[in-house]
Write a protein that holds these residues in place. Structure first.
Motif, PDB file in Angstrom:
ATOM      1  N   GLY A  75       0.818  -1.204   0.000  1.00 37.21           N
ATOM      2  CA  GLY A  75       0.000   0.000   0.000  1.00 37.21           C
ATOM      3  C   GLY A  75       0.852   1.253   0.000  1.00 37.21           C
ATOM      4  N   GLU A  76       1.901   1.252   0.798  1.00 36.04           N
ATOM      5  CA  GLU A  76       2.814   2.388   0.884  1.00 36.04           C
ATOM      6  C   GLU A  76       3.481   2.648  -0.466  1.00 36.04           C
ATOM      7  OE1 GLU A  76       5.850   3.870   4.377  1.00 36.04           O
ATOM      8  OE2 GLU A  76       5.964   1.789   3.718  1.00 36.04           O
ATOM      9  N   ALA A  77       3.753   1.569  -1.200  1.00 38.88           N
ATOM     10  CA  ALA A  77       4.395   1.684  -2.513  1.00 38.88           C
ATOM     11  C   ALA A  77       3.398   2.054  -3.623  1.00 38.88           C
ATOM     12  CB  ALA A  77       5.083   0.374  -2.867  1.00 38.88           C
ATOM     13  N   GLY A  78       2.123   2.209  -3.265  1.00 36.11           N
ATOM     14  CA  GLY A  78       1.128   2.572  -4.259  1.00 36.11           C
ATOM     15  C   GLY A  78       0.628   1.417  -5.082  1.00 36.11           C
ATOM     16  N   GLU A  79       0.801   0.186  -4.585  1.00 39.47           N
ATOM     17  CA  GLU A  79       0.406  -1.014  -5.333  1.00 39.47           C
ATOM     18  C   GLU A  79      -0.995  -1.490  -4.978  1.00 39.47           C
ATOM     19  OE1 GLU A  79       3.480  -3.868  -4.617  1.00 39.47           O
ATOM     20  OE2 GLU A  79       5.061  -2.535  -5.347  1.00 39.47           O
TER      21      GLU A  79
END
Length: 247
Positions: A75-79
């Protein structure tokens, strides 16, 4: 001119197809009754509430249950989006937050007969405490971490087993006593073997989040989801979902 128009039309079709893709969303796979994997199904009150919010928003959802630490990193990586997340100042720097999608308590569990005074973070000084790896339960927890010896893991049943084996002074369990009862039953252990300390580590709302790096694409979806969540709070849907899992 014709080739330009055809190219533009192709871009519009591609953009429409992209917009129609399901939203990828992760839920914790091991925190019943909030969210957990049961065979091939993902269950829990925050899962049900999230699915209903996206349904009302008219947005297709692709849901995956995963270990919290891995899901959070993705989630943090935008995935993908996340659901069932507590809000902290550090997380607000990384994520956009929805309206509340539920709430839960973080309790501190000891062996019966091994209770201790617990009212402030300093009361945990020198204690060995088990908790969810990668979790942050608000400002009280962050302060308490300065005092206790942490023993993080990714499985609350493993945490309770360590507690009952005398390897922990206490275990943090969420969401609340319903989760504790669920796990003790699964372990085939009597609930009266453990004791819940009166002071709660946290009583926190849960949220749906998406990385700020994805804000341009995600903002219109989040706006629709927020409208749905406000309506669900107003018409009692969120409370009805919560009540289903308290039984």
């Amino acid at each position: 001119m014709k080739s330009v128009l055809m190219a533009a039309a192709g871009l519009l079709v591609a953009a429409h197809a992209q917009a129609a893709d399901p939203v990828k969303l992760f839920a914790n796979d091991a925190v019943p009754p909030k969210a957990w994997r049961d065979g091939t199904q993902t269950k829990g009150y925050v899962v049900d509430a999230t699915q209903e919010a996206f349904r009302r928003a008219g947005v297709e959802l692709s849901l995956e249950a995963a270990p919290f630490k891995r899901a959070y990193a993705q989630g943090e990586a935008g995935e993908g989006w996340l659901t069932g997340i507590f809000k902290t100042p550090d997380r607000e720097k990384v994520f956009l937050f929805s309206e509340p999608v539920g709430s839960d308590e973080v309790i501190l569990v000891t062996l019966r007969g091994k209770e201790f005074a617990f009212d402030k973070p300093e009361d945990l000084k020198g204690k060995r405490i088990g908790y969810q790896d990668g979790a942050s339960y608000g400002s009280f927890f962050v302060e308490a971490q300065k005092h206790f010896q942490g023993d993080p893991d990714s499985n609350p049943r493993q945490r309770l087993q360590k507690l009952m084996a005398g390897r922990l002074d206490a275990a943090m369990i969420n969401p609340g006593e319903a989760a504790l009862a669920y796990h003790m039953k699964a372990l085939e252990e009597p609930l009266d073997k453990v004791s819940v300390l009166p002071k709660r580590v946290a009583v926190e709302p849960n949220y749906i989040v998406v990385a700020r790096s994805q804000a341009q694409a995600a903002a219109p979806v989040l706006e629709k989801v927020n409208s749905a969540l406000k309506a669900m709070a107003a018409d009692g849907t969120l409370e009805k979902i919560m009540e289903t899992y308290r039984r």
